[in-house]
Design a protein around this motif. Structure first.
Motif, PDB file in Angstrom:
ATOM      1  N   ARG A   1      -3.219   6.224  -0.662  1.00  0.00           N
ATOM      2  CA  ARG A   1      -3.842   7.085  -1.684  1.00  0.00           C
ATOM      3  C   ARG A   1      -3.480   6.599  -3.088  1.00  0.00           C
ATOM      4  N   VAL A   2      -2.216   6.237  -3.286  1.00  0.00           N
ATOM      5  CA  VAL A   2      -1.776   5.744  -4.595  1.00  0.00           C
ATOM      6  C   VAL A   2      -2.475   4.425  -4.917  1.00  0.00           C
ATOM      7  N   LEU A   3      -2.570   3.529  -3.928  1.00  0.00           N
ATOM      8  CA  LEU A   3      -3.272   2.253  -4.151  1.00  0.00           C
ATOM      9  C   LEU A   3      -4.726   2.497  -4.530  1.00  0.00           C
ATOM     10  N   LYS A   4      -5.395   3.433  -3.837  1.00  0.00           N
ATOM     11  CA  LYS A   4      -6.797   3.730  -4.143  1.00  0.00           C
ATOM     12  C   LYS A   4      -6.956   4.267  -5.559  1.00  0.00           C
ATOM     13  N   ILE A   5      -6.025   5.097  -5.998  1.00  0.00           N
ATOM     14  CA  ILE A   5      -6.089   5.641  -7.361  1.00  0.00           C
ATOM     15  C   ILE A   5      -5.930   4.516  -8.378  1.00  0.00           C
ATOM     16  N   ILE A   6      -4.974   3.629  -8.137  1.00  0.00           N
ATOM     17  CA  ILE A   6      -4.739   2.515  -9.060  1.00  0.00           C
ATOM     18  C   ILE A   6      -5.955   1.603  -9.124  1.00  0.00           C
ATOM     19  N   LEU A   7      -6.516   1.278  -7.958  1.00  0.00           N
ATOM     20  CA  LEU A   7      -7.645   0.336  -7.899  1.00  0.00           C
ATOM     21  C   LEU A   7      -8.938   0.938  -8.423  1.00  0.00           C
ATOM     22  N   GLY A   8      -9.146   2.220  -8.180  1.00  0.00           N
ATOM     23  CA  GLY A   8     -10.440   2.812  -8.533  1.00  0.00           C
ATOM     24  C   GLY A   8     -11.535   2.041  -7.823  1.00  0.00           C
ATOM     25  N   ASN A   9     -12.520   1.581  -8.564  1.00  0.00           N
ATOM     26  CA  ASN A   9     -13.602   0.798  -7.957  1.00  0.00           C
ATOM     27  C   ASN A   9     -13.468  -0.688  -8.283  1.00  0.00           C
TER      28      ASN A   9
ATOM     29  N   VAL B   1      -6.083  -6.373  -0.710  1.00  0.00           N
ATOM     30  CA  VAL B   1      -7.081  -5.982  -1.702  1.00  0.00           C
ATOM     31  C   VAL B   1      -7.945  -7.209  -1.962  1.00  0.00           C
ATOM     32  N   LEU B   2      -9.232  -7.039  -1.854  1.00  0.00           N
ATOM     33  CA  LEU B   2     -10.170  -8.073  -2.255  1.00  0.00           C
ATOM     34  C   LEU B   2     -10.619  -7.714  -3.665  1.00  0.00           C
ATOM     35  N   TYR B   3     -10.415  -8.644  -4.587  1.00  0.00           N
ATOM     36  CA  TYR B   3     -10.618  -8.338  -5.997  1.00  0.00           C
ATOM     37  C   TYR B   3     -11.385  -9.476  -6.663  1.00  0.00           C
ATOM     38  N   TYR B   4     -12.526  -9.149  -7.256  1.00  0.00           N
ATOM     39  CA  TYR B   4     -13.301 -10.134  -8.006  1.00  0.00           C
ATOM     40  C   TYR B   4     -12.813 -10.134  -9.441  1.00  0.00           C
ATOM     41  N   TYR B   5     -12.642 -11.308 -10.004  1.00  0.00           N
ATOM     42  CA  TYR B   5     -12.147 -11.384 -11.374  1.00  0.00           C
ATOM     43  C   TYR B   5     -12.886 -12.443 -12.167  1.00  0.00           C
ATOM     44  N   GLU B   6     -12.867 -12.287 -13.476  1.00  0.00           N
ATOM     45  CA  GLU B   6     -13.476 -13.249 -14.392  1.00  0.00           C
ATOM     46  C   GLU B   6     -12.438 -14.247 -14.911  1.00  0.00           C
ATOM     47  N   THR B   7     -11.233 -13.732 -15.236  1.00  0.00           N
ATOM     48  CA  THR B   7     -10.179 -14.596 -15.772  1.00  0.00           C
ATOM     49  C   THR B   7      -8.905 -14.398 -14.956  1.00  0.00           C
ATOM     50  N   PRO B   8      -8.053 -15.418 -14.872  1.00  0.00           N
ATOM     51  CA  PRO B   8      -6.796 -15.288 -14.123  1.00  0.00           C
ATOM     52  C   PRO B   8      -5.887 -14.178 -14.661  1.00  0.00           C
ATOM     53  N   TRP B   9      -6.006 -13.853 -15.933  1.00  0.00           N
ATOM     54  CA  TRP B   9      -5.173 -12.797 -16.496  1.00  0.00           C
ATOM     55  C   TRP B   9      -5.449 -11.450 -15.848  1.00  0.00           C
ATOM     56  N   GLU B  10      -6.655 -11.238 -15.362  1.00  0.00           N
ATOM     57  CA  GLU B  10      -6.974  -9.987 -14.676  1.00  0.00           C
ATOM     58  C   GLU B  10      -6.168  -9.847 -13.388  1.00  0.00           C
ATOM     59  N   ILE B  11      -5.946 -10.956 -12.692  1.00  0.00           N
ATOM     60  CA  ILE B  11      -5.146 -10.941 -11.462  1.00  0.00           C
ATOM     61  C   ILE B  11      -3.713 -10.564 -11.797  1.00  0.00           C
TER      62      ILE B  11
ATOM     63  N   ALA C   1      -2.603  -9.000 -14.463  1.00  0.00           N
ATOM     64  CA  ALA C   1      -2.542  -7.621 -14.950  1.00  0.00           C
ATOM     65  C   ALA C   1      -2.591  -6.624 -13.788  1.00  0.00           C
ATOM     66  N   LEU C   2      -3.463  -6.851 -12.822  1.00  0.00           N
ATOM     67  CA  LEU C   2      -3.554  -5.947 -11.680  1.00  0.00           C
ATOM     68  C   LEU C   2      -2.277  -6.001 -10.849  1.00  0.00           C
ATOM     69  N   ALA C   3      -1.745  -7.189 -10.618  1.00  0.00           N
ATOM     70  CA  ALA C   3      -0.509  -7.314  -9.839  1.00  0.00           C
ATOM     71  C   ALA C   3       0.636  -6.550 -10.514  1.00  0.00           C
ATOM     72  N   TYR C   4       0.779  -6.709 -11.828  1.00  0.00           N
ATOM     73  CA  TYR C   4       1.834  -5.988 -12.550  1.00  0.00           C
ATOM     74  C   TYR C   4       1.610  -4.476 -12.500  1.00  0.00           C
ATOM     75  N   GLU C   5       0.369  -4.048 -12.657  1.00  0.00           N
ATOM     76  CA  GLU C   5       0.076  -2.618 -12.615  1.00  0.00           C
ATOM     77  C   GLU C   5       0.407  -2.030 -11.242  1.00  0.00           C
ATOM     78  N   LEU C   6      -0.014  -2.714 -10.179  1.00  0.00           N
ATOM     79  CA  LEU C   6       0.292  -2.260  -8.823  1.00  0.00           C
ATOM     80  C   LEU C   6       1.801  -2.180  -8.607  1.00  0.00           C
ATOM     81  N   LYS C   7       2.500  -3.247  -8.955  1.00  0.00           N
ATOM     82  CA  LYS C   7       3.957  -3.321  -8.751  1.00  0.00           C
ATOM     83  C   LYS C   7       4.669  -2.227  -9.537  1.00  0.00           C
TER      84      LYS C   7
END
Length: 188
Positions: A117-125, A139-149, A151-157
């Motif tokens: 549930r927490v992961l779903k809230i963090i990920l949203g859509n 998590v399968l995640y589409y990104y435009e720039t490597p910084w998005e990866i 940023a998401l990893a840090y946010e999740l952690k």
């Protein structure tokens, strides 16, 4: 005969599944004629979607199970074939075995449900969450720039490591993350 199933929005805001079927024929003079049939398929369609959901989702976490992973990865790669690429996050809840040992497997299952549930809230859509097994998620995640990866990893952690799990509040659960970059036309 042509058929089309679709969901319509009624004036009261309720959604309803409907099937339109078109039967074309030529009359005795050679003119094209047709009958349009409208069917209320709401109950049947909702049951069908429920069964599909039960086949694709893990019952404890309500996220995609590992049997659905390959199909969702291939679909996401086909849909998001842009200049960017896809990242496949491997997420593991550290010290989870301690929860099962200290309490019981039901508490462990509840912790996994809360984790999802927490992961779903963090990920949203922003990504597709997949329950691999036990305390392992992807998590399968589409990104435009490597910084998005990053940023998401840090946010999740940060958010998971700072989260207190209700039924195991005395166990300091943290999360490990690995990331695999998927090429646009290749899945290993």
């Amino acid at each position: 005969d042509l058929s089309l199933d679709f969901e319509i929005l009624q004036p009261d805001g309720k959604k309803l599944w409907q099937r339109n079927s078109l039967h074309l024929f030529t009359d005795i003079k050679g003119h094209l004629k047709g009958y349009l049939y409208l069917f209320d398929i709401d109950r049947e369609k909702r049951q069908e979607l429920k069964l599909i959901g039960q086949a694709e989702l893990d019952l404890a976490t309500d996220v995609y199970n590992k049997g659905t992973v390959r199909q969702k990865v291939e679909l996401a790669l086909a849909l998001y074939r842009k200049s960017g690429t896809c990242a496949f996050f491997m997420i593991d809840l550290d010290k989870f075995k301690e929860v099962n040992t200290k309490y019981n497997h039901q508490v462990g299952t509840n912790v996994i449900s809360e984790f999802s549930r927490v992961l779903k809230i963090i990920l949203g859509n922003r990504g597709i969450l997949i329950h691999q097994s036990g305390d392992e998620f992807n998590v399968l995640y589409y990104y435009e720039t490597p910084w998005e990866i990053v940023a998401l990893a840090y946010e999740l952690k940060r958010k998971i490591d700072g989260h207190t799990f209700k039924q195991a509040s005395d166990v300091e659960l943290t999360m490990a993350i690995g990331v695999y970059l998927l090429e646009k036309n290749h899945i290993d």
